[in-house]
Design a protein around this motif. Structure first.
Motif, PDB file in Angstrom:
ATOM      1  N   MET A   1     -28.889 -27.233  12.544  1.00 23.39           N
ATOM      2  CA  MET A   1     -29.328 -27.871  11.402  1.00 23.39           C
ATOM      3  C   MET A   1     -28.612 -26.668  10.301  1.00 23.39           C
ATOM      4  SD  MET A   1     -32.678 -28.280   8.844  1.00 23.39           S
ATOM      5  CE  MET A   1     -32.961 -29.858   9.699  1.00 23.39           C
ATOM      6  N   PRO A   2     -27.782 -26.910   9.325  1.00 24.94           N
ATOM      7  CA  PRO A   2     -27.139 -25.958   8.347  1.00 24.94           C
ATOM      8  C   PRO A   2     -28.417 -25.223   7.738  1.00 24.94           C
ATOM      9  CG  PRO A   2     -26.088 -28.004   8.268  1.00 24.94           C
ATOM     10  CD  PRO A   2     -27.269 -28.367   9.038  1.00 24.94           C
ATOM     11  N   TYR A   3     -28.146 -23.968   7.387  1.00 27.21           N
ATOM     12  CA  TYR A   3     -29.337 -23.073   6.605  1.00 27.21           C
ATOM     13  C   TYR A   3     -28.724 -22.014   5.675  1.00 27.21           C
ATOM     14  CZ  TYR A   3     -28.150 -19.683  10.197  1.00 27.21           C
ATOM     15  OH  TYR A   3     -27.361 -18.689  10.983  1.00 27.21           O
ATOM     16  N   THR A   4     -29.451 -21.598   5.169  1.00 34.17           N
ATOM     17  CA  THR A   4     -29.031 -20.464   4.122  1.00 34.17           C
ATOM     18  C   THR A   4     -30.018 -19.207   4.383  1.00 34.17           C
ATOM     19  OG1 THR A   4     -28.470 -21.872   2.196  1.00 34.17           O
ATOM     20  CG2 THR A   4     -28.744 -19.448   1.988  1.00 34.17           C
ATOM     21  N   ALA A   5     -29.359 -18.112   4.872  1.00 33.73           N
ATOM     22  CA  ALA A   5     -30.217 -16.564   5.120  1.00 33.73           C
ATOM     23  C   ALA A   5     -29.752 -15.852   3.917  1.00 33.73           C
ATOM     24  CB  ALA A   5     -29.383 -16.310   6.384  1.00 33.73           C
ATOM     25  N   VAL A   6     -30.974 -15.453   3.453  1.00 29.25           N
ATOM     26  CA  VAL A   6     -30.936 -14.415   2.294  1.00 29.25           C
ATOM     27  C   VAL A   6     -31.558 -13.160   2.872  1.00 29.25           C
ATOM     28  CG1 VAL A   6     -31.619 -13.900   0.115  1.00 29.25           C
ATOM     29  CG2 VAL A   6     -31.162 -16.280   0.727  1.00 29.25           C
ATOM     30  N   THR A   7     -30.862 -12.162   2.839  1.00 27.70           N
ATOM     31  CA  THR A   7     -31.486 -10.654   3.400  1.00 27.70           C
ATOM     32  C   THR A   7     -31.115 -10.041   2.285  1.00 27.70           C
ATOM     33  OG1 THR A   7     -30.137 -10.974   5.480  1.00 27.70           O
ATOM     34  CG2 THR A   7     -30.997  -8.777   4.861  1.00 27.70           C
ATOM     35  N   ALA A   8     -32.289  -9.182   1.824  1.00 25.13           N
ATOM     36  CA  ALA A   8     -32.612  -8.523   0.517  1.00 25.13           C
ATOM     37  C   ALA A   8     -33.477  -7.091   0.565  1.00 25.13           C
ATOM     38  CB  ALA A   8     -33.282  -9.221  -0.459  1.00 25.13           C
ATOM     39  N   LEU A   9     -33.069  -6.190  -0.244  1.00 25.36           N
ATOM     40  CA  LEU A   9     -33.614  -5.127  -0.411  1.00 25.36           C
ATOM     41  C   LEU A   9     -33.720  -4.498  -1.847  1.00 25.36           C
ATOM     42  CD1 LEU A   9     -32.585  -1.697   1.766  1.00 25.36           C
ATOM     43  CD2 LEU A   9     -32.749  -1.727  -0.788  1.00 25.36           C
ATOM     44  N   SER A  10     -35.072  -3.956  -2.480  1.00 26.34           N
ATOM     45  CA  SER A  10     -35.019  -3.393  -3.788  1.00 26.34           C
ATOM     46  C   SER A  10     -35.494  -1.929  -3.542  1.00 26.34           C
ATOM     47  CB  SER A  10     -35.845  -4.399  -4.630  1.00 26.34           C
ATOM     48  OG  SER A  10     -35.687  -4.090  -5.946  1.00 26.34           O
ATOM     49  N   HIS A  11     -35.028  -1.117  -4.738  1.00 28.50           N
ATOM     50  CA  HIS A  11     -35.530   0.190  -4.577  1.00 28.50           C
ATOM     51  C   HIS A  11     -35.426   0.868  -5.853  1.00 28.50           C
ATOM     52  CE1 HIS A  11     -35.394   4.689  -3.114  1.00 28.50           C
ATOM     53  NE2 HIS A  11     -36.078   4.085  -2.064  1.00 28.50           N
ATOM     54  N   ALA A  12     -36.165   1.925  -5.972  1.00 27.84           N
ATOM     55  CA  ALA A  12     -35.995   2.483  -7.340  1.00 27.84           C
ATOM     56  C   ALA A  12     -34.915   3.341  -7.531  1.00 27.84           C
ATOM     57  CB  ALA A  12     -37.587   3.215  -7.620  1.00 27.84           C
ATOM     58  N   GLY A  13     -34.281   3.766  -6.566  1.00 29.40           N
ATOM     59  CA  GLY A  13     -33.381   4.939  -6.597  1.00 29.40           C
ATOM     60  C   GLY A  13     -33.865   6.134  -6.519  1.00 29.40           C
ATOM     61  N   LEU A  14     -33.083   7.117  -6.867  1.00 31.75           N
ATOM     62  CA  LEU A  14     -33.561   8.648  -6.760  1.00 31.75           C
ATOM     63  C   LEU A  14     -34.018   9.220  -8.277  1.00 31.75           C
ATOM     64  CD1 LEU A  14     -31.087  10.165  -4.188  1.00 31.75           C
ATOM     65  CD2 LEU A  14     -33.296   9.149  -4.002  1.00 31.75           C
ATOM     66  N   VAL A  15     -33.569   8.578  -9.302  1.00 38.34           N
ATOM     67  CA  VAL A  15     -33.608   9.098 -10.456  1.00 38.34           C
ATOM     68  C   VAL A  15     -34.594   8.410 -11.439  1.00 38.34           C
ATOM     69  CG1 VAL A  15     -32.743   9.659 -12.879  1.00 38.34           C
ATOM     70  CG2 VAL A  15     -31.327   9.879 -10.710  1.00 38.34           C
ATOM     71  N   ARG A  16     -34.799   7.169 -11.667  1.00 33.41           N
ATOM     72  CA  ARG A  16     -35.702   6.405 -12.492  1.00 33.41           C
ATOM     73  C   ARG A  16     -37.150   6.534 -11.583  1.00 33.41           C
ATOM     74  NH1 ARG A  16     -32.845   5.007 -16.726  1.00 33.41           N
ATOM     75  NH2 ARG A  16     -31.108   3.730 -16.181  1.00 33.41           N
ATOM     76  N   GLU A  17     -38.373   6.544 -12.546  1.00 33.80           N
ATOM     77  CA  GLU A  17     -39.571   6.947 -12.138  1.00 33.80           C
ATOM     78  C   GLU A  17     -40.160   5.678 -11.298  1.00 33.80           C
ATOM     79  OE1 GLU A  17     -42.165   8.156 -15.264  1.00 33.80           O
ATOM     80  OE2 GLU A  17     -40.916  10.158 -15.483  1.00 33.80           O
ATOM     81  N   HIS A  18     -39.611   4.333 -11.947  1.00 35.07           N
ATOM     82  CA  HIS A  18     -40.156   3.267 -11.242  1.00 35.07           C
ATOM     83  C   HIS A  18     -38.999   1.987 -11.316  1.00 35.07           C
ATOM     84  CE1 HIS A  18     -41.063   2.809 -15.503  1.00 35.07           C
ATOM     85  NE2 HIS A  18     -41.029   1.411 -15.396  1.00 35.07           N
ATOM     86  N   ASN A  19     -39.389   0.922 -10.704  1.00 33.30           N
ATOM     87  CA  ASN A  19     -38.391   0.022 -10.538  1.00 33.30           C
ATOM     88  C   ASN A  19     -38.480  -1.085 -11.560  1.00 33.30           C
ATOM     89  OD1 ASN A  19     -36.534  -1.635  -9.431  1.00 33.30           O
ATOM     90  ND2 ASN A  19     -37.309  -1.981  -7.466  1.00 33.30           N
ATOM     91  N   GLU A  20     -37.607  -1.270 -12.362  1.00 40.43           N
ATOM     92  CA  GLU A  20     -37.443  -2.506 -13.185  1.00 40.43           C
ATOM     93  C   GLU A  20     -36.712  -3.802 -12.784  1.00 40.43           C
ATOM     94  OE1 GLU A  20     -36.450  -1.041 -17.031  1.00 40.43           O
ATOM     95  OE2 GLU A  20     -38.039   0.337 -17.218  1.00 40.43           O
ATOM     96  N   ASP A  21     -36.170  -3.591 -11.666  1.00 41.73           N
ATOM     97  CA  ASP A  21     -35.568  -4.643 -11.390  1.00 41.73           C
ATOM     98  C   ASP A  21     -36.516  -5.605 -10.587  1.00 41.73           C
ATOM     99  OD1 ASP A  21     -33.019  -3.442 -11.775  1.00 41.73           O
ATOM    100  OD2 ASP A  21     -32.567  -3.226  -9.469  1.00 41.73           O
ATOM    101  N   SER A  22     -36.293  -7.152 -10.538  1.00 35.18           N
ATOM    102  CA  SER A  22     -37.013  -8.028  -9.883  1.00 35.18           C
ATOM    103  C   SER A  22     -35.960  -9.015  -9.218  1.00 35.18           C
ATOM    104  CB  SER A  22     -37.751  -8.951 -11.156  1.00 35.18           C
ATOM    105  OG  SER A  22     -38.442  -8.036 -11.880  1.00 35.18           O
ATOM    106  N   LEU A  23     -36.331  -9.795  -8.295  1.00 39.60           N
ATOM    107  CA  LEU A  23     -35.501 -10.603  -7.530  1.00 39.60           C
ATOM    108  C   LEU A  23     -36.229 -11.820  -7.158  1.00 39.60           C
ATOM    109  CD1 LEU A  23     -33.319 -10.697  -5.270  1.00 39.60           C
ATOM    110  CD2 LEU A  23     -34.951  -9.563  -3.759  1.00 39.60           C
ATOM    111  N   VAL A  24     -35.429 -12.992  -7.242  1.00 40.13           N
ATOM    112  CA  VAL A  24     -36.001 -14.298  -6.926  1.00 40.13           C
ATOM    113  C   VAL A  24     -35.349 -14.954  -5.680  1.00 40.13           C
ATOM    114  CG1 VAL A  24     -34.857 -15.467  -8.837  1.00 40.13           C
ATOM    115  CG2 VAL A  24     -36.536 -16.625  -7.697  1.00 40.13           C
ATOM    116  N   ILE A  25     -36.050 -15.366  -4.518  1.00 40.49           N
ATOM    117  CA  ILE A  25     -35.459 -16.093  -3.665  1.00 40.49           C
ATOM    118  C   ILE A  25     -36.169 -17.199  -3.120  1.00 40.49           C
ATOM    119  CG2 ILE A  25     -34.584 -15.791  -1.113  1.00 40.49           C
ATOM    120  CD1 ILE A  25     -34.906 -12.757  -1.407  1.00 40.49           C
ATOM    121  N   GLY A  26     -35.555 -18.416  -3.899  1.00 40.17           N
ATOM    122  CA  GLY A  26     -36.132 -19.722  -3.684  1.00 40.17           C
ATOM    123  C   GLY A  26     -37.679 -19.673  -4.360  1.00 40.17           C
ATOM    124  N   PRO A  27     -38.842 -19.834  -3.772  1.00 35.67           N
ATOM    125  CA  PRO A  27     -39.929 -19.740  -4.612  1.00 35.67           C
ATOM    126  C   PRO A  27     -40.925 -18.322  -4.579  1.00 35.67           C
ATOM    127  CG  PRO A  27     -40.255 -20.663  -2.272  1.00 35.67           C
ATOM    128  CD  PRO A  27     -39.039 -20.456  -2.268  1.00 35.67           C
TER     129      PRO A  27
END
Length: 246
Positions: A1-27
């Motif tokens: 069956m055809p499918y979608t694979a999503v591989t993801a990563l989120s990180h604050a980096g080395l300078v910012r005090e916290h992570n202001e990025d957000s990510l959505v993958i389906g639900p």
């Protein structure tokens, strides 16, 4: 069956005090957190699947609130995003929602976020963005950008600029947006990169393309993150690799 694979990563980096990025993958949403290793999600091809990165505006309050609000709304709208008009409507609704949330709290008055992503449909892909987060055709040689940066040309001698001309929210007075939305054909083994500028500002496209060509999804995500960290990790780093499987 055809499918979608999503591989993801989120990180604050080395300078910012916290992570202001957000990510959505389906639900699923990932907001303001750090993933130590790439995570992979599998979905059957058919129902509309949204994958997007929202990058809260640095230097302004509550960027993580704005980005989380946007990915939450996109997650809830996800299966209804079946065409370009529905994506434009969703992004305009997100923009109004950020302004409304900001007006309720003086400490969040100018919060805002960029957003970039894709909606995977059975036979096509909707590419969208507002701001300077990006979507690439990760199977193309050389790597090819599909999104449109909302930013002025960089100054002579510089590769990037920190200026953004269009965001969701981001000012005290409401400003409408004109989302970039494009539909393109979809085929088995197509591969796309969705990412915040914490990856693309420190790492040139030719380096990104080389790492994508050299590695499978999980390893590629790690190597892309590593390249941004080795370049100083000046900002939050969030990326998702979207691959269409037969």
């Amino acid at each position: 069956m055809p499918y979608t694979a999503v591989t993801a990563l989120s990180h604050a980096g080395l300078v910012r005090e916290h992570n202001e990025d957000s990510l959505v993958i389906g639900p699923w949403t990932l907001c303001g957190t750090v993933t130590e290793n790439p995570q992979t999600f599998l979905f059957p091809l058919g129902t509309p699947l949204v994958v997007a990165v929202a990058d809260g505006l640095g230097g302004q309050p509550a960027g993580e609130v704005a980005s989380a609000l946007v990915v939450g709304r996109l997650a809830r709208a996800g299966t209804s995003l079946d065409g370009a008009d529905s994506v434009r409507h969703a992004l305009n609704t997100c923009n109004r929602a950020v302004y409304e949330a900001a007006s309720d709290d003086p400490e969040q008055a100018t919060m805002g976020t960029t957003v970039a992503g894709v909606v995977v449909l059975p036979d096509s892909l909707l590419v969208f963005n507002v701001g300077d987060s990006r979507v690439y055709d990760a199977g193309a040689e050389p790597l090819r950008r599909l999104s449109v940066d909302d930013s002025p040309p960089p100054e002579p001698g510089r590769r990037t600029t920190s200026l953004v001309t269009q965001t969701l929210g981001g000012s005290r007075v409401f400003s409408a947006v004109t989302p970039h939305v494009e539909e393109r054909p979809l085929a088995a083994e197509d591969r796309f990169l969705v990412c915040s500028d914490g990856l693309t500002d420190p790492v040139p496209d030719e380096v990104l393309g080389g790492l994508l060509q050299a590695h499978d999804d999980g390893r590629a995500c790690f190597e892309l993150w590593k390249a941004a960290i080795e370049a100083g990790g000046p900002d939050n780093i969030t990326l998702a690799l979207v691959r269409i499987g037969a």
